[in-house]
Design a protein around this motif. Structure first.
Motif, PDB file in Angstrom:
ATOM      1  N   ILE A   1      25.906  56.183  35.919  1.00 36.03           N
ATOM      2  CA  ILE A   1      25.998  55.644  34.571  1.00 36.03           C
ATOM      3  C   ILE A   1      26.470  54.202  34.668  1.00 36.03           C
ATOM      4  N   VAL A   2      25.870  53.335  33.870  1.00 35.84           N
ATOM      5  CA  VAL A   2      26.226  51.918  33.928  1.00 35.84           C
ATOM      6  C   VAL A   2      26.354  51.353  32.513  1.00 35.84           C
ATOM      7  N   TYR A   3      27.385  50.512  32.349  1.00 32.70           N
ATOM      8  CA  TYR A   3      27.623  49.786  31.103  1.00 32.70           C
ATOM      9  C   TYR A   3      27.577  48.289  31.394  1.00 32.70           C
ATOM     10  N   THR A   4      27.605  47.500  30.323  1.00 23.77           N
ATOM     11  CA  THR A   4      27.806  46.053  30.454  1.00 23.77           C
ATOM     12  C   THR A   4      28.914  45.660  29.491  1.00 23.77           C
ATOM     13  N   TYR A   5      29.582  44.548  29.821  1.00 26.93           N
ATOM     14  CA  TYR A   5      30.666  44.082  28.949  1.00 26.93           C
ATOM     15  C   TYR A   5      30.908  42.599  29.172  1.00 26.93           C
ATOM     16  N   THR A   6      31.161  41.882  28.096  1.00 25.75           N
ATOM     17  CA  THR A   6      31.586  40.490  28.168  1.00 25.75           C
ATOM     18  C   THR A   6      32.921  40.349  27.459  1.00 25.75           C
ATOM     19  N   GLU A   7      33.797  39.532  28.008  1.00 29.55           N
ATOM     20  CA  GLU A   7      35.093  39.310  27.383  1.00 29.55           C
ATOM     21  C   GLU A   7      34.975  38.547  26.071  1.00 29.55           C
ATOM     22  N   VAL A 106      19.747  43.249  31.629  1.00 31.62           N
ATOM     23  CA  VAL A 106      18.560  42.800  32.360  1.00 31.62           C
ATOM     24  C   VAL A 106      18.888  42.528  33.830  1.00 31.62           C
ATOM     25  N   ASP A 107      20.177  42.351  34.139  1.00 29.91           N
ATOM     26  CA  ASP A 107      20.580  42.068  35.517  1.00 29.91           C
ATOM     27  C   ASP A 107      21.051  43.300  36.280  1.00 29.91           C
ATOM     28  N   ILE A 108      20.990  44.465  35.686  1.00 31.44           N
ATOM     29  CA  ILE A 108      21.427  45.692  36.366  1.00 31.44           C
ATOM     30  C   ILE A 108      20.764  45.866  37.733  1.00 31.44           C
ATOM     31  N   PRO A 109      19.467  45.604  37.884  1.00 29.80           N
ATOM     32  CA  PRO A 109      18.838  45.800  39.206  1.00 29.80           C
ATOM     33  C   PRO A 109      19.425  44.934  40.310  1.00 29.80           C
ATOM     34  N   ASP A 110      20.131  43.860  39.949  1.00 31.61           N
ATOM     35  CA  ASP A 110      20.722  42.979  40.959  1.00 31.61           C
ATOM     36  C   ASP A 110      22.017  43.539  41.542  1.00 31.61           C
ATOM     37  N   PHE A 111      22.567  44.566  40.896  1.00 30.79           N
ATOM     38  CA  PHE A 111      23.897  45.034  41.283  1.00 30.79           C
ATOM     39  C   PHE A 111      23.933  46.460  41.822  1.00 30.79           C
ATOM     40  N   LEU A 112      22.952  47.277  41.488  1.00 24.51           N
ATOM     41  CA  LEU A 112      23.023  48.685  41.872  1.00 24.51           C
ATOM     42  C   LEU A 112      21.895  49.060  42.833  1.00 24.51           C
ATOM     43  N   GLU A 113      22.292  49.668  43.937  1.00 22.54           N
ATOM     44  CA  GLU A 113      21.334  50.124  44.948  1.00 22.54           C
ATOM     45  C   GLU A 113      21.170  51.633  44.823  1.00 22.54           C
ATOM     46  N   CYS A 114      20.335  52.038  43.890  1.00 22.32           N
ATOM     47  CA  CYS A 114      20.059  53.462  43.691  1.00 22.32           C
ATOM     48  C   CYS A 114      18.670  53.570  43.067  1.00 22.32           C
ATOM     49  N   GLU A 115      18.169  54.778  42.979  1.00 23.79           N
ATOM     50  CA  GLU A 115      16.822  54.941  42.442  1.00 23.79           C
ATOM     51  C   GLU A 115      16.811  54.914  40.915  1.00 23.79           C
ATOM     52  N   TYR A 116      17.765  55.617  40.308  1.00 26.15           N
ATOM     53  CA  TYR A 116      17.827  55.673  38.853  1.00 26.15           C
ATOM     54  C   TYR A 116      19.248  55.434  38.357  1.00 26.15           C
ATOM     55  N   VAL A 117      19.368  54.796  37.208  1.00 25.74           N
ATOM     56  CA  VAL A 117      20.640  54.712  36.494  1.00 25.74           C
ATOM     57  C   VAL A 117      20.394  55.094  35.046  1.00 25.74           C
ATOM     58  N   LEU A 118      21.445  55.598  34.412  1.00 27.24           N
ATOM     59  CA  LEU A 118      21.411  55.814  32.968  1.00 27.24           C
ATOM     60  C   LEU A 118      22.306  54.754  32.345  1.00 27.24           C
ATOM     61  N   MET A 163      16.608  54.031  33.764  1.00 19.77           N
ATOM     62  CA  MET A 163      15.953  52.921  34.455  1.00 19.77           C
ATOM     63  C   MET A 163      15.577  53.292  35.883  1.00 19.77           C
ATOM     64  N   ASN A 164      14.336  52.999  36.242  1.00 21.29           N
ATOM     65  CA  ASN A 164      13.901  53.081  37.635  1.00 21.29           C
ATOM     66  C   ASN A 164      14.286  51.749  38.276  1.00 21.29           C
ATOM     67  N   VAL A 165      15.409  51.759  38.991  1.00 18.04           N
ATOM     68  CA  VAL A 165      15.998  50.500  39.464  1.00 18.04           C
ATOM     69  C   VAL A 165      15.089  49.735  40.430  1.00 18.04           C
ATOM     70  N   PRO A 166      14.489  50.383  41.445  1.00 11.19           N
ATOM     71  CA  PRO A 166      13.607  49.617  42.337  1.00 11.19           C
ATOM     72  C   PRO A 166      12.466  48.927  41.607  1.00 11.19           C
ATOM     73  N   HIS A 167      11.874  49.623  40.636  1.00 12.74           N
ATOM     74  CA  HIS A 167      10.769  49.014  39.894  1.00 12.74           C
ATOM     75  C   HIS A 167      11.262  47.848  39.042  1.00 12.74           C
ATOM     76  N   MET A 168      12.423  48.021  38.408  1.00 10.15           N
ATOM     77  CA  MET A 168      12.956  46.944  37.584  1.00 10.15           C
ATOM     78  C   MET A 168      13.266  45.719  38.446  1.00 10.15           C
ATOM     79  N   ARG A 169      13.714  45.965  39.662  1.00  8.92           N
ATOM     80  CA  ARG A 169      14.017  44.850  40.566  1.00  8.92           C
ATOM     81  C   ARG A 169      12.729  44.147  41.000  1.00  8.92           C
ATOM     82  N   GLU A 170      11.710  44.928  41.333  1.00 12.22           N
ATOM     83  CA  GLU A 170      10.438  44.365  41.800  1.00 12.22           C
ATOM     84  C   GLU A 170       9.740  43.548  40.718  1.00 12.22           C
ATOM     85  N   THR A 171       9.919  43.943  39.472  1.00 13.59           N
ATOM     86  CA  THR A 171       9.194  43.298  38.372  1.00 13.59           C
ATOM     87  C   THR A 171      10.045  42.298  37.599  1.00 13.59           C
ATOM     88  N   LYS A 172      11.291  42.112  38.010  1.00  9.56           N
ATOM     89  CA  LYS A 172      12.207  41.279  37.227  1.00  9.56           C
ATOM     90  C   LYS A 172      11.691  39.840  37.077  1.00  9.56           C
TER      91      LYS A 172
END
Length: 291
Positions: A1-7, A106-118, A163-172
């Motif tokens: 599971i992944v979230y995003t946050y800005t201060e 949009v930058d999640i694929p740059d940080f996580l090395e896995c096949e899928y994230v929610l 998200m299919n992380v490898p695909h999102m990374r390849e197509t970013k």
């Protein structure tokens, strides 16, 4: 599971994120990996990487993996918000923190090395346990969204995204080319929906995620196997104010007026109960959120 946050997010957004993370821990357990792309507010000029050290410690205490996030696209996104954004149509356009926070994914694929994230928005609550096995019929080679309106058949809402992380990374690279083409078209091109949700829909044509993973408070019929409640639109404090008879903002006034006309307010109280169950032993957070 992944979230995003800005201060740059407001306090209510941060508390909703805390509630969401606590719901994951409560329903999925302490061993469920949780990641967050964390954008520190450099405008604070504190000399530290993060301004909100207490919140960073809170995240670490809840076993959340922090990924320092310094987006390279901030200027492009902010100029687009100021140029094209209409706060009367979406709260995202009213505040730079809201807008940055939603684009961070949009930058999640740059940080996580896995096949899928929610991916989960901060305004979600996990209501019942689930595992990767529950997504077997929805496995996607790109990205999957659930519907937005209750009777729709179109995957549209990005608040919960598989998200299919490898695909999102390849197509970013090509995804960003599409984003820039729309943003710099001087209004000649438009995303089909608000912010990065529209960019994802326009570029990837998302697959379908079952509705039980993204149920909205204004739905008339709640799936008995509902997994995730998503406060898309009115947030808990706005629903509470509405139920108490307080005057809403012009934008929320229109939203609640439409819900009343369409007879879609019958589950608002139940949605607040689900949210408050997560915070039942955190009265200080509830008090701060409702101030």
């Amino acid at each position: 599971i992944v979230y995003t946050y800005t201060e740059r997010s407001d306090v209510k957004g941060k508390i909703m994120l805390q509630a969401s993370i606590m719901s994951v821990r409560k329903r999925l357990g302490d061993h469920q990996p949780i990641h967050i792309l964390y954008h520190g507010d450099k405008k604070a000029k504190t000399g530290r990487q993060y301004k909100d050290c207490d919140f960073v410690q809170w995240l670490k205490h809840h076993n959340v993996v922090l990924h320092p996030h310094d987006p390279k696209w901030l200027y492009m996104i902010e100029q687009y918000r100021l140029r094209e954004g209409d706060p009367s149509k979406s709260h995202l356009f009213a505040h730079d923190g809201n807008f940055i926070g939603t684009w961070q994914r949009v930058d999640i694929p740059d940080f996580l090395e896995c096949e899928y994230v929610l991916y989960l928005d901060a305004d979600t609550v996990v209501h019942k346990p689930f595992s990767m096995a529950d997504f077997t019929s929805m496995i996607t080679d790109t990205i999957a969204f659930a519907i937005e309106e209750e009777n729709s058949e179109i995957p549209w809402n990005a608040g919960v995204a598989l998200m299919n992380v490898p695909h999102m990374r390849e197509t970013k690279k090509y995804f960003f080319q599409y984003m820039r083409r729309v943003m710099y078209s001087n209004g000649k091109l438009e995303f089909p929906s608000v912010a990065d949700q529209g960019a994802y829909i326009g570029f990837y044509r998302p697959h379908m995620l079952q509705t039980k993973f993204n149920v909205k408070p204004y739905y008339n019929h709640y799936d008995k196997d509902m997994k995730i409640l998503h406060f898309q639109g009115p947030k808990p404090y706005e629903i509470l104010e509405y139920l108490a008879g307080k005057q809403p903002t012009p934008l929320m006034g229109k939203v609640f007026e439409n819900l009343e006309e369409q007879h879609r307010t019958n589950n608002l109280c139940f949605s607040i109960k689900i949210w408050s169950d997560v915070l039942v032993d955190k009265p200080d957070l509830v008090r701060e959120y409702c101030e």
